[in-house]
Write a protein that holds these residues in place. Structure first.
Motif, PDB file in Angstrom:
ATOM      1  N   UNK A   1       9.241   0.863  -3.671  1.00 41.96           N
ATOM      2  CA  UNK A   1       9.785  -0.135  -4.594  1.00 41.96           C
ATOM      3  C   UNK A   1       8.611  -0.949  -5.103  1.00 41.96           C
ATOM      4  N   UNK A   2       8.459  -1.006  -6.417  1.00 41.96           N
ATOM      5  CA  UNK A   2       7.362  -1.763  -7.029  1.00 41.96           C
ATOM      6  C   UNK A   2       7.913  -3.106  -7.482  1.00 41.96           C
ATOM      7  N   UNK A   3       7.472  -4.166  -6.848  1.00 43.07           N
ATOM      8  CA  UNK A   3       7.926  -5.509  -7.194  1.00 43.07           C
ATOM      9  C   UNK A   3       8.761  -6.125  -6.089  1.00 43.07           C
ATOM     10  N   UNK A   4       8.396  -7.347  -5.680  1.00 43.43           N
ATOM     11  CA  UNK A   4       9.062  -8.021  -4.576  1.00 43.43           C
ATOM     12  C   UNK A   4       9.939  -9.165  -5.007  1.00 43.43           C
ATOM     13  N   UNK A   5      10.722  -8.967  -6.070  1.00 40.85           N
ATOM     14  CA  UNK A   5      11.715  -9.959  -6.476  1.00 40.85           C
ATOM     15  C   UNK A   5      13.032  -9.706  -5.766  1.00 40.85           C
ATOM     16  N   UNK A   6      14.078 -10.468  -6.112  1.00 40.96           N
ATOM     17  CA  UNK A   6      15.356 -10.325  -5.414  1.00 40.96           C
ATOM     18  C   UNK A   6      15.934  -8.917  -5.453  1.00 40.96           C
ATOM     19  N   UNK A   7      15.878  -8.246  -6.611  1.00 39.09           N
ATOM     20  CA  UNK A   7      16.461  -6.922  -6.715  1.00 39.09           C
ATOM     21  C   UNK A   7      15.759  -5.902  -5.841  1.00 39.09           C
ATOM     22  N   UNK A   8      14.433  -5.876  -5.888  1.00 41.53           N
ATOM     23  CA  UNK A   8      13.686  -4.932  -5.084  1.00 41.53           C
ATOM     24  C   UNK A   8      13.822  -5.186  -3.602  1.00 41.53           C
ATOM     25  N   UNK A   9      13.765  -6.454  -3.199  1.00 40.09           N
ATOM     26  CA  UNK A   9      13.874  -6.783  -1.778  1.00 40.09           C
ATOM     27  C   UNK A   9      15.260  -6.466  -1.246  1.00 40.09           C
ATOM     28  N   UNK A  10      16.298  -6.738  -2.042  1.00 39.36           N
ATOM     29  CA  UNK A  10      17.644  -6.456  -1.579  1.00 39.36           C
ATOM     30  C   UNK A  10      17.860  -4.953  -1.450  1.00 39.36           C
ATOM     31  N   UNK A  11      17.322  -4.184  -2.364  1.00 39.69           N
ATOM     32  CA  UNK A  11      17.403  -2.725  -2.273  1.00 39.69           C
ATOM     33  C   UNK A  11      16.742  -2.242  -0.979  1.00 39.69           C
TER      34      UNK A  11
ATOM     35  N   UNK B   1       5.809  -2.709  -2.836  1.00 32.20           N
ATOM     36  CA  UNK B   1       4.434  -2.935  -3.285  1.00 32.20           C
ATOM     37  C   UNK B   1       4.430  -4.114  -4.249  1.00 32.20           C
ATOM     38  N   UNK B   2       3.791  -5.201  -3.849  1.00 31.45           N
ATOM     39  CA  UNK B   2       3.832  -6.448  -4.604  1.00 31.45           C
ATOM     40  C   UNK B   2       2.427  -6.854  -5.025  1.00 31.45           C
ATOM     41  N   UNK B   3       2.285  -7.125  -6.309  1.00 34.44           N
ATOM     42  CA  UNK B   3       0.985  -7.481  -6.866  1.00 34.44           C
ATOM     43  C   UNK B   3       0.465  -8.810  -6.320  1.00 34.44           C
ATOM     44  N   UNK B   4       1.365  -9.753  -6.057  1.00 33.95           N
ATOM     45  CA  UNK B   4       0.936 -11.062  -5.556  1.00 33.95           C
ATOM     46  C   UNK B   4       0.316 -10.935  -4.167  1.00 33.95           C
ATOM     47  N   UNK B   5      -0.588 -11.849  -3.853  1.00 26.73           N
ATOM     48  CA  UNK B   5      -1.359 -11.746  -2.613  1.00 26.73           C
ATOM     49  C   UNK B   5      -0.557 -12.113  -1.377  1.00 26.73           C
ATOM     50  N   UNK B   6       0.464 -12.949  -1.539  1.00 24.89           N
ATOM     51  CA  UNK B   6       1.257 -13.391  -0.396  1.00 24.89           C
ATOM     52  C   UNK B   6       2.576 -13.937  -0.890  1.00 24.89           C
ATOM     53  N   UNK B   7       3.481 -14.212   0.062  1.00 26.02           N
ATOM     54  CA  UNK B   7       4.793 -14.737  -0.310  1.00 26.02           C
ATOM     55  C   UNK B   7       4.685 -16.087  -0.992  1.00 26.02           C
TER      56      UNK B   7
ATOM     57  N   UNK C   1       1.421  -6.654   0.380  1.00 25.26           N
ATOM     58  CA  UNK C   1       0.982  -7.707  -0.531  1.00 25.26           C
ATOM     59  C   UNK C   1      -0.360  -7.334  -1.164  1.00 25.26           C
ATOM     60  N   UNK C   2      -0.581  -7.856  -2.379  1.00 24.01           N
ATOM     61  CA  UNK C   2      -1.838  -7.607  -3.074  1.00 24.01           C
ATOM     62  C   UNK C   2      -2.012  -6.163  -3.492  1.00 24.01           C
ATOM     63  N   UNK C   3      -0.903  -5.446  -3.698  1.00 25.60           N
ATOM     64  CA  UNK C   3      -0.961  -4.033  -4.051  1.00 25.60           C
ATOM     65  C   UNK C   3      -0.252  -3.819  -5.380  1.00 25.60           C
ATOM     66  N   UNK C   4      -0.925  -4.171  -6.456  1.00 21.45           N
ATOM     67  CA  UNK C   4      -0.366  -3.991  -7.781  1.00 21.45           C
ATOM     68  C   UNK C   4      -0.435  -2.540  -8.220  1.00 21.45           C
ATOM     69  N   UNK C   5       0.473  -2.177  -9.115  1.00 18.97           N
ATOM     70  CA  UNK C   5       0.544  -0.804  -9.631  1.00 18.97           C
ATOM     71  C   UNK C   5      -0.035  -0.764 -11.039  1.00 18.97           C
TER      72      UNK C   5
END
Length: 379
Positions: free
Chosen positions: A11-21, A35-41, A126-130
């Protein structure tokens, strides 16, 4: 096709939809990485508050086994709505009924934190942008990350928002400017520091409308109020204006809202900190694509639309529907086909709804009649 529980799902992106999935997949024993581009929560402020609709966001949270925990943090009093004209006359005021929970509010940061805490340790990278996603033709997709490595997956789920790096694997569509800009301001600790603003806004949302502009204010659970000056303008309306110059932006906004009641202009005069420019973009309507093995989209990556309370709810429902399909269908490809058959028509319907809603909220006319908040006409 690789069996479900051994399928490599990213799952690319750590927003609500991706995390809930991811949460639902893990509940059913499926391996998944986010896989979330941001470095941390805590790398970025997650935005203000959102209303969780009973038939979308709440339904998705129920499927994830998280609804009770979220409702314990939600604010049913945040369902209060006030509609004013530019003279500050109250045109409409809706208070939630006792025990009503059809659209309670929750701060986005709280919701995201709860979703993150529900996942197995190490799920989010974290810190793993696509950088890009390349279908390999025989089902799997190759993901090239911004730090230079690549990895192959049986399914790549693009949950990476408006400017998705996964979307080009399925669609050439790009978000386009809607003609409406939001400029955000914030008031901290309102009940103590800004009691007049607190009384004006109430416990929920205030919308003041007039012609081609509006002022919207929304109470957050941390005691702050976020304000949005919304107006129709060219995309380069701020040319020659330093958006980091708070006084210059304030002067521009006060000129745009000249003639509005002083109590409403205070929403532009006394904010804490500066202003944040948030132009509104949307994907074309309809936005669909031909099914391709090994990749799909959810949330804003699939159907970016104007922010009228629908986006986060749909993203969570997308995530739940996709995860449930992956649990129940015979193969990953069957699951994606079943999901897209439901999600794509639903997204077109809601994108049409939101485009019409934006036209009513910020009409392209100075003399347009003021209407009820979109979605509440029958209230």
């Amino acid at each position: 096709m690789t069996t479900h529980h051994l399928a490599r799902i990213a799952i690319v992106g750590g927003g609500p939809g991706g995390l809930l999935c991811a949460r639902i997949l893990q509940r059913h024993g499926h391996a998944v990485t986010v896989h979330e581009r941001e470095a941390s929560a805590g790398a970025r402020f997650q935005g203000g508050t959102l209303d969780m609709h009973a038939d979308t966001g709440q339904e998705a949270l129920r499927a994830a086994g998280l609804l009770d925990r979220v409702m314990a943090l939600a604010r049913p009093e945040g369902q209060e709505l006030r509609l004013l004209d530019r003279s500050a006359a109250v045109l409409w005021h809706r208070l939630p009924a006792e025990g009503e929970t059809s659209r309670p509010e929750i701060d986005r940061g709280l919701l995201r934190g709860l979703l993150l805490d529900s996942l197995a340790p190490g799920t989010v990278r974290w810190g793993e942008g696509v950088e890009e996603v390349v279908p390999l033709g025989d089902g799997p997709c190759r993901v090239r990350f911004t730090h230079g490595t690549t990895e192959d997956f049986d399914l790549v789920i693009g949950a990476d928002g408006a400017w998705s790096r996964v979307r080009p694997a399925l669609s050439d569509a790009l978000p386009a400017y809607t003609g409406v800009t939001f400029v955000e301001a914030c008031f901290d600790d309102c009940d103590i520091r800004h009691p007049g603003i607190a009384r004006l806004v109430g416990q929920g949302t205030l919308s003041a409308k007039g012609g081609r502009r509006a002022l919207m204010a929304q109470r957050n659970g941390d005691g702050s109020i976020r304000v949005y000056a919304a107006f129709r303008a060219a995309e380069d309306w701020h040319a020659g204006l330093d958006l980091d110059d708070t006084d210059a932006v304030r002067a521009d906004l006060l000129q745009r809202y000249d003639g509005w009641d002083e109590s409403l202009l205070d929403l532009l005069r006394h904010n804490d900190g500066g202003f944040v420019h948030r132009p509104l973009y949307a994907l074309p309507v309809p936005h669909t694509w031909e099914h391709a093995p090994g990749v799909t989209l959810l949330g804003d990556a699939a159907h970016l639309m104007p922010p009228l309370g629908v986006g986060a709810n749909l993203a969570m429902l997308d995530g739940a529907d996709l995860a449930r399909a992956l649990v129940t269908e015979d193969s990953v490809d069957d699951a994606v086909r079943a999901y897209e058959a439901v999600m794509l028509p639903r997204s077109v319907e809601n994108a049409t709804f939101c485009a019409e809603g934006l036209a009513r909220l910020i009409p392209d006319s100075e003399t347009a009649e003021i209407t009820f908040p979109y979605g509440y006409d029958a209230a």
